[in-house]
Enzyme design. Structure first.
Site, PDB file in Angstrom:
ATOM      1  N   ASP A  82      12.982 -58.736 -72.208  1.00  0.00           N
ATOM      2  CA  ASP A  82      13.147 -57.333 -71.848  1.00  0.00           C
ATOM      3  C   ASP A  82      14.613 -57.049 -71.522  1.00  0.00           C
ATOM      4  O   ASP A  82      15.266 -57.835 -70.823  1.00  0.00           O
ATOM      5  CB  ASP A  82      12.268 -57.016 -70.636  1.00  0.00           C
ATOM      6  CG  ASP A  82      12.142 -55.533 -70.363  1.00  0.00           C
ATOM      7  OD1 ASP A  82      12.206 -54.743 -71.329  1.00  0.00           O
ATOM      8  OD2 ASP A  82      11.955 -55.165 -69.191  1.00  0.00           O
ATOM      9  N   HIS A  83      15.134 -55.950 -72.039  1.00  0.00           N
ATOM     10  CA  HIS A  83      16.517 -55.533 -71.776  1.00  0.00           C
ATOM     11  C   HIS A  83      17.524 -56.619 -72.142  1.00  0.00           C
ATOM     12  O   HIS A  83      18.403 -56.968 -71.345  1.00  0.00           O
ATOM     13  CB  HIS A  83      16.693 -55.115 -70.314  1.00  0.00           C
ATOM     14  CG  HIS A  83      15.988 -53.837 -69.966  1.00  0.00           C
ATOM     15  ND1 HIS A  83      16.416 -52.598 -70.390  1.00  0.00           N
ATOM     16  CD2 HIS A  83      14.862 -53.612 -69.240  1.00  0.00           C
ATOM     17  CE1 HIS A  83      15.590 -51.666 -69.932  1.00  0.00           C
ATOM     18  NE2 HIS A  83      14.634 -52.255 -69.245  1.00  0.00           N
TER      19      HIS A  83
END
Length: 280
Positions: A82-83
């Site tokens: 994520d990210h």
């Protein structure tokens, strides 16, 4: 069941009118509780390693943990970065065995974001891995303000990058402790009309349950990222465990007490956004 990609779980969700939970993992106990909840509901789950988690635990350790849970689970489990901040970070995640990566170019100018995301998506697809991108900017509670996603930019971004999922900013905010976000459903519908790429809502903890269900059932929002809501459950359960057994010093015994509350809270979310068949 073997590890699943993001497309493996999001395309059926888009076509059948439900969404999948992308749950933020901070350690073994919550990761295991999430998978137990998914198995109890017979629904897929997306285990997410965010920047905070990666700063605390090496990527290779997280990958091994996610893969071990996936291989022993009876439901599809996605190992998701994520990210991701760069092509190199996404490449490292793929090399470790993650089945999905998100490149976050949302702070970049549009064409720069497109170019960087396209490179990550091409690399991911060559490895049989899914890629999520973000168009617009999802802000932070008590932090950076959001920049809303336009349908025109979303369609351009989707067409030019080849992403498998697209995070959008439509009133959602990261790190909200209360379910107080006001979602612009008309904006979601406009984006959905412009592209068939499954949509992702970051900051899902700040959205009332009824709105999460409405978006899951009636739009192409196929993934909600849920972090703060479940971290709050973890903290409350751990405080209860410490208060109930003040003489206890064994971390395994203390942390074991948080797993059932986390699993129970996760099951509520999964039923809320999952297929209608799961409610019968």
């Amino acid at each position: 069941m073997s590890l699943a990609t993001l497309s493996d779980v999001l395309l059926p969700a888009r076509d059948q009118g439900y969404a999948v939970a992308g749950v933020v993992v901070l350690g073994w106990e919550d990761a295991r509780a999430y998978v137990c909840a998914a198995e109890a509901e017979n629904l897929p789950i997306i285990l997410q390693a965010g920047p905070g988690c990666r700063a605390h635990t090496p990527l290779v350790v997280l990958a091994a943990m996610f893969k071990a849970l996936a291989q022993s689970a009876s439901v599809p489990v996605v190992a998701h970065l994520d990210h991701g901040a760069s092509l190199e970070e996404c490449r490292a995640a793929i090399a470790c065995g993650f089945s999905s990566v998100m490149f976050d170019g949302s702070r970049l100018p549009l064409e720069h974001n497109i170019a960087e995301t396209r490179a990550v998506a091409a690399m991911a697809h060559a490895a049989g891995v899914s890629c999520e991108g973000e168009i617009g900017f999802v802000g932070y509670a008590s932090g950076e303000a959001s920049a809303r996603t336009s349908a025109i930019d979303a369609a351009h971004f989707a067409a030019q990058t080849g992403v498998d999922a697209m995070a959008v900013s439509v009133g959602n905010v990261h790190l909200q402790k209360e379910q107080s976000a006001t979602i612009d459903v008309a904006a979601v519908n406009a984006i959905a009309a412009a592209t068939r790429v499954p949509l992702v809502i970051h900051g899902g903890s700040g959205i009332p349950g009824e709105m999460r269900q409405l978006l899951a059932r009636n739009t192409t929002v196929c993934k909600f990222n849920i972090g703060t809501e479940l971290r709050m459950v973890f903290g409350s359960a751990l405080r209860r465990s410490l208060a109930a057994t003040p003489e206890q010093f064994d971390r395994i015994a203390l942390l074991k007490e948080v797993e059932t509350p986390i699993a129970d809270a996760t099951r509520v979310i999964l039923r809320e956004i999952g297929p209608l068949a799961s409610l019968t």
